[in-house]
Design a protein around this motif. Structure first.
Motif, short mmCIF file in Angstrom:
data_model
loop_
_atom_site.label_atom_id
_atom_site.label_comp_id
_atom_site.label_asym_id
_atom_site.label_seq_id
_atom_site.Cartn_x
_atom_site.Cartn_y
_atom_site.Cartn_z
N ARG A 74 0.82 -1.22 0.00
CA ARG A 74 0.00 0.00 0.00
C ARG A 74 0.86 1.27 0.00
N GLN A 77 1.85 1.81 -3.53
CA GLN A 77 0.68 2.21 -4.31
C GLN A 77 0.32 3.66 -4.04
N TYR A 103 -3.89 -12.34 0.73
CA TYR A 103 -3.89 -10.92 0.38
C TYR A 103 -3.37 -10.71 -1.04
N ASP A 106 -5.76 -11.80 -3.80
CA ASP A 106 -6.84 -10.82 -3.97
C ASP A 106 -6.33 -9.58 -4.71
N GLU A 107 -5.17 -9.07 -4.31
CA GLU A 107 -4.58 -7.90 -4.97
C GLU A 107 -4.26 -8.19 -6.43
N GLU A 108 -3.80 -9.40 -6.70
CA GLU A 108 -3.43 -9.78 -8.07
C GLU A 108 -4.65 -9.71 -8.99
N GLY A 111 -6.10 -5.45 -7.82
CA GLY A 111 -5.32 -4.32 -7.35
C GLY A 111 -4.18 -3.92 -8.27
N VAL A 113 -0.77 -4.32 -8.34
CA VAL A 113 0.39 -5.04 -7.85
C VAL A 113 0.80 -6.06 -8.91
#
Length: 164
Positions: A74, A77, A103, A106-108, A111, A113
């Motif tokens: 984060r 980001q 985490y 989910d971000e992949e 988000g 990342v």
């Protein structure tokens, strides 16, 4: 040649797999590694831990940030950039549980990342980073900042329930 910052965080668990994975980058890029409690020594400049101000300066100056799948994701980001993240895995003794794996999955999906599941892929990921970052910044909005008062109220309510 990219300026690469690698950070494994401040926790007590070594992340030797990531340190091994970044070693090939040291010959091709300007790399600095925050190693934490890792037992592996990278062939580039490194320190076990960094003061927060130093870490923030290095985050801002880096072209690519490679990090564990923790809070640093984060931070990068919020600097308007796309981090490369490798999740610590409990089965490898890198963390007490697999919350970083969940985490990062989910971000992949949604988000900003670049998830790396095999540290041997890091050289190719760093090479492709400028284009992947450009695309992800254009395609995926960054979630808004958390409202401090709302967060405090949620934590207060949670603490009250736990105390009962």
């Amino acid at each position: 040649m990219a300026r690469v910052l690698v950070t494994v965080g401040m926790g007590p668990w070594p992340f030797d797999r990531l340190i091994h994975g970044v070693a090939p980058l040291c010959a091709a890029h300007e790399v600095f590694v925050q190693t934490g409690t890792s037992t592996v020594t990278p062939p580039c400049p490194h320190e076990a831990f960094l003061p927060l101000d130093d870490l923030r300066e290095r985050l801002a100056a880096a072209d690519v940030v490679i990090t564990h799948a923790g809070n640093t994701v984060r931070l990068v980001q919020r600097l308007g950039r796309v981090p490369v993240a490798v999740a610590r895995e409990a089965a490898r003794g890198e963390m007490g549980n697999d919350h970083q794996v969940a985490y990062l999955r989910d971000e992949e999906r949604s988000g900003r990342v670049i998830a790396v599941w095999d540290a041997a892929d890091l050289p190719a990921v760093v090479t492709a980073h400028p284009e992947r970052q450009r695309r992800l910044l254009a395609e995926r909005p960054l979630p808004g900042a958390v409202d401090g008062a709302r967060l405090a109220a949620t934590l207060d309510a949670l603490c009250a329930r736990l105390v009962r």
